[in-house]
Design a protein around this motif. Structure first.
Motif, PDB file in Angstrom:
ATOM      1  N   ARG A 147      31.287  60.583  49.313  1.00  0.00           N
ATOM      2  CA  ARG A 147      30.211  61.188  48.955  1.00  0.00           C
ATOM      3  C   ARG A 147      29.690  61.253  47.551  1.00  0.00           C
ATOM      4  O   ARG A 147      28.702  61.508  47.007  1.00  0.00           O
ATOM      5  N   LYS A 159      27.838  58.194  47.438  1.00  0.00           N
ATOM      6  CA  LYS A 159      26.759  57.960  48.284  1.00  0.00           C
ATOM      7  C   LYS A 159      26.917  56.912  49.063  1.00  0.00           C
ATOM      8  O   LYS A 159      25.649  56.127  49.334  1.00  0.00           O
ATOM      9  N   ASP A 161      27.289  69.571  52.153  1.00  0.00           N
ATOM     10  CA  ASP A 161      26.426  68.508  51.139  1.00  0.00           C
ATOM     11  C   ASP A 161      25.143  68.510  51.342  1.00  0.00           C
ATOM     12  O   ASP A 161      24.442  68.012  52.383  1.00  0.00           O
TER      13      ASP A 161
END
Length: 421
Positions: A89, A92, A282
């Motif tokens: 995350r 990405k 997220d």
């Protein structure tokens, strides 16, 4: 602002993922679209697997969402037979494939679906033990039912949910002997409650299906790797040549959980928690279809919906949200089933304990009616059985939250669209 330099990655090649990819292009997104599917077949729809295709009434090619050439023609980078093993995350990125390919995403959609729950009993490794979730499962089961019907063989089904009952109906149409083992007091008890669950028990008994309610499988007995019988916790032994485990599905959340996304409690159905825009914890990651757990504003509860319509509508809604469109996902849950000569559609959400009464409109004895689940004179859900072209009106009634006169609700001559007071 979405532009051609952006990359949207979709993990999961089922109906939700395929429709999301289609919607991105239909909405004018010109960036890179990557669709990663862990099956080797092109994205397909699952209802035919326990209905028309399983019965031999639909061709294999009819199950696919798009023609194979559609993906290249729409510049969708489709990776079949590839598993995503990590989401970073911070960077990405997602990592997938045997060679560990890493791609960066601007927006990510998780449409990883669900997988069949497994029987945790001795004998599940025998050759005649089956699940039904994927196209390959349906192809195998179709062959099995053909042989059972030809040889007057026995199929034992663990679970009397939608998959269990639809396969039971298909097996009887092939001519197989069928016994259904179910822990609840009636089929579909957790969805329809006892009132309508009994109707499905009667339907299947009329077609020769045997039920064992209030019991569970404890062992599958075999010899030389083949199934011989299935034992239950009441001491019974049921002859069987094949066993189908149809005890529900679990959302495939391992990838999301490893990435640190919020996961719903199993008591709430599990799944990846999303908001009304299908965003996870997220803001650059979305979830849709069977794996998504969302708070439904209409029913004021969190839910995870494992049905075709949720994938069909949820994938496009997530795609539009990824593009920055102002979308709220609050569709009335909907599903359908075909068993023998009974066709039904269900709209709403009314598990046992949430409603006061079930109101029948029509003739239940002829299996031609509409059932309404009502609480405090408000309709929570409706199921039309062999009555057609009423789904929109039922859903409008549910969405209105209007009080109704239950006597009028039961009157088949009273217009459905004039019931709200």
């Amino acid at each position: 602002m979405v532009d051609a330099d952006q990359t949207f990655v979709i993990v999961g090649g089922g109906l939700a993922g395929a429709k999301a990819a289609e919607t991105l292009r239909a909405e004018g997104f010109t960036g890179r679209v990557i669709l990663i599917c862990d099956e080797r077949d092109h994205p397909y729809e699952r209802p035919p697997l326990s209905k028309g295709y399983l019965l031999g009434k639909e061709e294999r090619d009819s199950v696919f969402v798009h023609e194979p050439a559609w993906y290249a023609a729409n510049d969708i980078e489709l990776h079949l037979g590839q598993t995503v093993d990590a989401i970073d995350r911070t960077a990405k990125t997602v990592r997938f494939g045997e060679d560990g390919t890493v791609v960066r995403y601007d927006k990510l959609l998780l449409a990883t679906g669900a997988e069949p729950r497994r029987l945790d009993i001795p004998g599940t490794g025998l050759a005649g033990v089956h699940h039904l979730r994927r196209l390959a499962h349906a192809e195998r089961l179709k062959h099995v039912l053909t042989n059972l019907g030809r040889d007057n063989g026995h199929l034992v089904i663990a679970g009397a949910g939608w998959i269990g009952l639809e396969v039971a109906a298909a097996a009887r149409e092939y001519g197989a002997e069928v016994t259904v083992i179910h822990r609840g007091p009636t089929p579909l008890h957790s969805v329809l409650g006892p009132e309508l669950g009994q109707l499905f028990a009667d339907l299947h008994r009329d077609h020769g299906v045997r039920f064992q309610f209030g019991t569970r499988l404890t062992e599958i007995v075999g010899q030389d790797g083949m199934v011989l019988a299935a034992r239950t916790d009441d001491g019974e032994e049921h002859p069987a040549h094949d066993v189908l485990a149809a005890i529900g599905a679990a959302p495939r959340v391992a990838l999301a959980e490893a990435a640190g996304l919020e996961i719903a409690d199993r008591a709430q159905g599990g799944g990846v928690v999303v908001d009304e825009r299908l965003r996870t914890s997220d803001p650059d990651i979305y979830a849709a279809g069977d794996v998504a757990s969302f708070h439904h504003t209409l029913f004021e509860t969190s839910m995870r919906v494992e049905h075709w319509a949720n994938a069909l509508n949820g994938g496009p809604a997530a795609a539009r949200c990824m593009l920055g469109r102002d979308v709220t996902y609050d569709r009335v849950p909907y599903f359908f089933s075909d068993q023998y000569d009974l066709g039904m559609e269900y709209s709403g959400w009314a598990p046992p304990g949430t409603y006061d009464q079930v109101v029948i409109r029509g003739d239940a004895s002829r299996r031609e009616f509409i059932a309404f689940w009502v609480k405090e004179d408000r309709v929570l859900a409706g199921m039309n059985v062999n009555v057609w072209d009423v789904t929109d009106k039922i859903q409008q009634l549910i969405r209105s939250k209007a009080r109704v006169n239950t006597e009028t609700l039961a009157d088949p001559h009273a217009p459905l669209d004039g019931l709200a007071s």
